[in-house]
Design a protein around this motif. Structure first.
Motif, PDB file in Angstrom:
ATOM      1  N   PHE A 208      -6.582   9.739  -3.817  1.00  0.00           N
ATOM      2  CA  PHE A 208      -6.285   8.455  -3.175  1.00  0.00           C
ATOM      3  C   PHE A 208      -6.574   7.295  -4.118  1.00  0.00           C
ATOM      4  O   PHE A 208      -5.731   6.404  -4.315  1.00  0.00           O
ATOM      5  CB  PHE A 208      -7.115   8.336  -1.896  1.00  0.00           C
ATOM      6  CG  PHE A 208      -7.047   6.997  -1.231  1.00  0.00           C
ATOM      7  CD1 PHE A 208      -5.868   6.551  -0.647  1.00  0.00           C
ATOM      8  CD2 PHE A 208      -8.159   6.167  -1.183  1.00  0.00           C
ATOM      9  CE1 PHE A 208      -5.801   5.310  -0.025  1.00  0.00           C
ATOM     10  CE2 PHE A 208      -8.105   4.933  -0.570  1.00  0.00           C
ATOM     11  CZ  PHE A 208      -6.927   4.500   0.007  1.00  0.00           C
ATOM     12  N   PHE A 209      -7.743   7.305  -4.748  1.00  0.00           N
ATOM     13  CA  PHE A 209      -8.088   6.215  -5.660  1.00  0.00           C
ATOM     14  C   PHE A 209      -7.297   6.297  -6.964  1.00  0.00           C
ATOM     15  O   PHE A 209      -7.027   5.268  -7.591  1.00  0.00           O
ATOM     16  CB  PHE A 209      -9.594   6.211  -5.932  1.00  0.00           C
ATOM     17  CG  PHE A 209     -10.395   5.602  -4.829  1.00  0.00           C
ATOM     18  CD1 PHE A 209     -10.380   4.239  -4.613  1.00  0.00           C
ATOM     19  CD2 PHE A 209     -11.160   6.387  -3.975  1.00  0.00           C
ATOM     20  CE1 PHE A 209     -11.108   3.662  -3.581  1.00  0.00           C
ATOM     21  CE2 PHE A 209     -11.884   5.836  -2.942  1.00  0.00           C
ATOM     22  CZ  PHE A 209     -11.861   4.467  -2.739  1.00  0.00           C
ATOM     23  N   ARG A 218      -6.455  -5.149  -8.723  1.00  0.00           N
ATOM     24  CA  ARG A 218      -7.847  -4.972  -8.315  1.00  0.00           C
ATOM     25  C   ARG A 218      -8.023  -5.152  -6.808  1.00  0.00           C
ATOM     26  O   ARG A 218      -8.839  -4.485  -6.188  1.00  0.00           O
ATOM     27  CB  ARG A 218      -8.741  -5.978  -9.050  1.00  0.00           C
ATOM     28  CG  ARG A 218     -10.206  -5.794  -8.707  1.00  0.00           C
ATOM     29  CD  ARG A 218     -11.124  -6.550  -9.614  1.00  0.00           C
ATOM     30  NE  ARG A 218     -12.511  -6.275  -9.259  1.00  0.00           N
ATOM     31  CZ  ARG A 218     -13.552  -6.742  -9.926  1.00  0.00           C
ATOM     32  NH1 ARG A 218     -13.354  -7.492 -10.989  1.00  0.00           N
ATOM     33  NH2 ARG A 218     -14.780  -6.478  -9.539  1.00  0.00           N
ATOM     34  N   GLU A 219      -7.234  -6.086  -6.219  1.00  0.00           N
ATOM     35  CA  GLU A 219      -7.363  -6.313  -4.784  1.00  0.00           C
ATOM     36  C   GLU A 219      -7.038  -5.054  -3.989  1.00  0.00           C
ATOM     37  O   GLU A 219      -7.640  -4.796  -2.934  1.00  0.00           O
ATOM     38  CB  GLU A 219      -6.438  -7.455  -4.335  1.00  0.00           C
ATOM     39  CG  GLU A 219      -6.840  -8.821  -4.864  1.00  0.00           C
ATOM     40  CD  GLU A 219      -6.375  -9.052  -6.297  1.00  0.00           C
ATOM     41  OE1 GLU A 219      -5.691  -8.159  -6.844  1.00  0.00           O
ATOM     42  OE2 GLU A 219      -6.709 -10.110  -6.865  1.00  0.00           O
ATOM     43  N   ALA A 223      -9.469  -3.172  -1.415  1.00  0.00           N
ATOM     44  CA  ALA A 223      -9.055  -2.834  -0.051  1.00  0.00           C
ATOM     45  C   ALA A 223      -9.219  -1.336   0.211  1.00  0.00           C
ATOM     46  O   ALA A 223      -9.629  -0.924   1.298  1.00  0.00           O
ATOM     47  CB  ALA A 223      -7.598  -3.253   0.175  1.00  0.00           C
ATOM     48  N   GLY A 224      -8.911  -0.523  -0.784  1.00  0.00           N
ATOM     49  CA  GLY A 224      -9.079   0.928  -0.633  1.00  0.00           C
ATOM     50  C   GLY A 224     -10.535   1.318  -0.438  1.00  0.00           C
ATOM     51  O   GLY A 224     -10.862   2.178   0.391  1.00  0.00           O
ATOM     52  N   VAL A 228     -12.166   3.093   2.936  1.00  0.00           N
ATOM     53  CA  VAL A 228     -12.943   4.331   2.955  1.00  0.00           C
ATOM     54  C   VAL A 228     -14.253   4.133   3.717  1.00  0.00           C
ATOM     55  O   VAL A 228     -14.622   4.939   4.582  1.00  0.00           O
ATOM     56  CB  VAL A 228     -13.223   4.810   1.510  1.00  0.00           C
ATOM     57  CG1 VAL A 228     -14.267   5.911   1.511  1.00  0.00           C
ATOM     58  CG2 VAL A 228     -11.939   5.307   0.871  1.00  0.00           C
ATOM     59  N   VAL A 229     -14.976   3.044   3.415  1.00  0.00           N
ATOM     60  CA  VAL A 229     -16.265   2.797   4.057  1.00  0.00           C
ATOM     61  C   VAL A 229     -16.086   2.595   5.563  1.00  0.00           C
ATOM     62  O   VAL A 229     -16.746   3.246   6.385  1.00  0.00           O
ATOM     63  CB  VAL A 229     -16.954   1.566   3.435  1.00  0.00           C
ATOM     64  CG1 VAL A 229     -18.271   1.279   4.151  1.00  0.00           C
ATOM     65  CG2 VAL A 229     -17.214   1.791   1.962  1.00  0.00           C
ATOM     66  N   LEU A 230     -15.185   1.683   5.919  1.00  0.00           N
ATOM     67  CA  LEU A 230     -15.016   1.352   7.334  1.00  0.00           C
ATOM     68  C   LEU A 230     -14.381   2.506   8.103  1.00  0.00           C
ATOM     69  O   LEU A 230     -14.713   2.746   9.274  1.00  0.00           O
ATOM     70  CB  LEU A 230     -14.169   0.083   7.468  1.00  0.00           C
ATOM     71  CG  LEU A 230     -14.757  -1.167   6.794  1.00  0.00           C
ATOM     72  CD1 LEU A 230     -13.839  -2.363   7.005  1.00  0.00           C
ATOM     73  CD2 LEU A 230     -16.151  -1.466   7.331  1.00  0.00           C
ATOM     74  N   GLY A 231     -13.460   3.234   7.467  1.00  0.00           N
ATOM     75  CA  GLY A 231     -12.838   4.373   8.129  1.00  0.00           C
ATOM     76  C   GLY A 231     -13.834   5.468   8.430  1.00  0.00           C
ATOM     77  O   GLY A 231     -13.844   6.034   9.539  1.00  0.00           O
TER      78      GLY A 231
END
Length: 591
Positions: A208-209, A218-219, A223-224, A228-231
């Motif tokens: 994914f990354f 970079r934005e 966002a990715g 990942v963190v919030l998901g």
């Protein structure tokens, strides 16, 4: 109307930032720490004083994302094998401390305050889960996150985070509204979500990354990282688990990724802002009317709970080999309740296990204990006479040097002499204030900085340096610096001090440009002096030393390739070089 709406949106943000900007530097200047500054600012602008904010519960829930991101960053720093190596501390020390403290706190609730057994259990279970946000912020302020004691604190916090799941299940069982049903479908759903998260983290995040990196925007990477963190946090929350634990597991699975440092850099600004917002929200949640109305009961509960928990924490530390100093230091950190108490108490109140008054009292005691932690740590430092003064110690900031030296102990001091003799411009950092002051007395300018921090390396000029010399005596920290430097500062050659052969092999495999064992050259010189004392010719002495160096380099190369027997403490069974034939020595140690 649009302007009024915009003002209503920006106004609260301006008030929050203004309160934080004034209170936090003031409290740090007074030596009370940034956490207490945020708490005080939150109380000031909250409903109990100035009343700028009234819906503190929603703000507290939103700001918990700061704790989520903190756990994600901690996970990034813990490789799976490192986490596995900590299993004894997590499930041994953590279990002993949590189980013992719940029992002591529940007993205090029943014996001192006359609470029923279920209510006392809930009160103790909430207070036993210390604040990850407070403790990690204090450790970071003091630069103790990577220390052995800091790692033990992290292990305990991880176990406490894991305990939120079974504790919520017990509260559900105690609830008169649940009829004692354990909710097995919910448990199975939580386990399925956990397995799904581990699978996605293990096999899906790197591709994914990699895909996002191809955009070179970079934005998009930022966002990715946030996705990942919030998901991960959302997946854990909807299945009844801890948001912070989901983010932590995602971080652990990404810890070996080549994108780890980029992700950490992208997350860091959001984490810092949200952590500050979390502490502000906790301060706002303190209801001063309850404090005024029931101050005697609150103080009695606070004293009884902190004493009961403190005795257990101190005893658990001793049982796991901590000294009195270490045990007292850890106790001063873990005396408070934490953010997960809000979740547990809310579940107990909605389930009818505790009533509204008990819920308000317990929450207030937890908030007061969180605000008290920085003060308790200062008191513990004073009691132990271990508080370090940073007066006259200048932090690394915008340094420029052809070579960056990390660590100015005996090895770094000697290494710098030949460079200074040739007029090489150096940047030197160390994290020991006493050593920095000692160097200043002899005319050396050394700046304060911890080389394992990426921001410190940037401020120290690593981005412009031709070489980075790692002269510290901590192999683990040295490897962290090497990993950071290779990824972030590829233009700089890496010259690293190694402790022994095993550490040297790790460094070579990590791709350093040069490494040297801290005692090997001086040992060669000592052996040469022994031959000289026996009257050997100088040419024979030089020949013997050269043969030994060559054999050692060959064996080291074989170990790096994995074709030679390894082990830091194992003797290397090799034939004795010809110049030493006839000697009584039959083996050569690996140093």
């Amino acid at each position: 109307m649009a302007e009024a709406s915009l003002g209503q949106t920006i106004g609260p943000a301006v008030v929050l930032m203004g309160a934080a900007v004034v209170a936090v530097p003031l409290f740090r200047r007074l030596g009370l720490g940034s956490v207490l500054g945020y708490f005080a600012a939150g109380v000031l602008v909250g409903p109990s004083v100035l009343g700028f904010f009234t819906d503190t519960r929603s703000m507290l829930h939103f700001s918990e994302l700061g704790v989520v991101m903190l756990l994600f960053v901690i996970g990034l720093e813990l490789r799976p094998h490192k986490l596995w190596a900590m299993r004894g501390q997590i499930f041994g020390l953590g279990l002993l401390q949590v189980a013992g403290a719940i029992a002591a706190l529940a007993l205090a609730g029943v014996a001192i305050f006359g609470l029923s057994a279920p209510v006392a259990f809930v009160a103790g279970a909430g207070f036993v889960m210390s604040s990850t946000a407070v403790i990690m912020s204090v450790l970071q302020d003091r630069g103790e996150t990577s220390s052995p004691e800091g790692q033990k604190s992290v292990a305990i916090l991880l176990f406490e985070d894991l305990m939120i799941v079974p504790l919520l299940a017990v509260v559900s069982f105690l609830s008169p509204l649940s009829h004692g049903q354990a909710g097995w479908p919910d448990v199975l759903m939580a386990l399925a979500a956990l397995l799904a998260l581990l699978a996605v983290s293990r096999w899906g995040l790197n591709p994914f990354f990699a895909l996002l990196a191809q955009t070179r925007i970079r934005e998009v990477m930022t966002a990715g990282a946030l996705l990942v963190v919030l998901g991960a946090a959302l997946l854990m929350e909807v299945t009844g688990l801890s948001m912070a634990m989901g983010a932590f597991l995602a971080g652990v699975m990404l810890s070996g990724s080549s994108y780890r440092h980029q992700i950490e850099s992208d997350i860091e600004p959001f984490r810092g802002l949200l952590m500050g917002l979390f502490f502000l929200a906790v301060g706002m949640s303190l209801d001063l009317t309850i404090v005024v109305a029931a101050w005697q009961l609150l103080l009695a509960m606070l004293l009884a709970f902190t004493v009961a928990k403190g005795i257990v924490v101190f005893a658990a530390a001793h049982l796991f080999g901590a000294s009195n100093r270490q045990a007292l230091h850890r106790t001063s950190m873990f005396l408070q309740g934490g953010e997960f108490a809000f979740v547990l108490y809310a579940a107990a109140a909605s389930g009818g296990v505790i009533d509204g008054r008990e819920h308000a009292l317990f929450i207030t005691v937890v908030i007061l204990s969180m605000a008290m932690t920085p003060l308790l740590m200062i008191a513990a430092d004073w009691l132990l006479r271990t508080e370090t003064s940073y007066d006259d110690v200048e932090a690394a900031r915008d340094l420029k040097g052809r070579i960056l030296i990390i660590g100015f102990g005996r090895f770094g001091q000697i290494s710098s002499q030949i460079l200074l003799a040739k007029g090489v411009r150096l940047s030197v950092i160390d994290k020991d204030p006493e050593r920095i002051r000692d160097a200043g007395r002899y005319g050396f300018k050394v700046f304060f900085g911890d080389g394992v921090r990426l921001d410190t390396l940037r401020h120290s000029g690593a981005g412009d340096a031709d070489a980075i010399m790692v002269c510290i005596d901590d192999p683990k920290a040295a490897m962290q610096i090497v990993e950071l430097a290779r990824h972030e500062f590829p233009q700089a050659r890496l010259l690293v001090r190694s402790r022994d052969r095993g550490h040297a092999v790790e460094l070579i495999r990590a791709g350093v440009d040069y490494q040297i064992r801290e005692t090997v050259e001086s040992a060669y010189l000592m052996g040469a002096a022994g031959l000289r004392a026996l009257g050997h010719a100088e040419v024979d002495i030089e020949e013997a030393a050269e043969v030994i160096r060559q054999r050692d380099n060959e064996r080291l190369s074989e170990q790096v390739q994995g074709d030679f027997m390894s082990g830091r403490d194992r003797l290397l069974l090799q034939p004795i070089p010809e110049p030493l034939a006839g000697s009584s020595v039959s083996q050569q140690p690996s140093d």
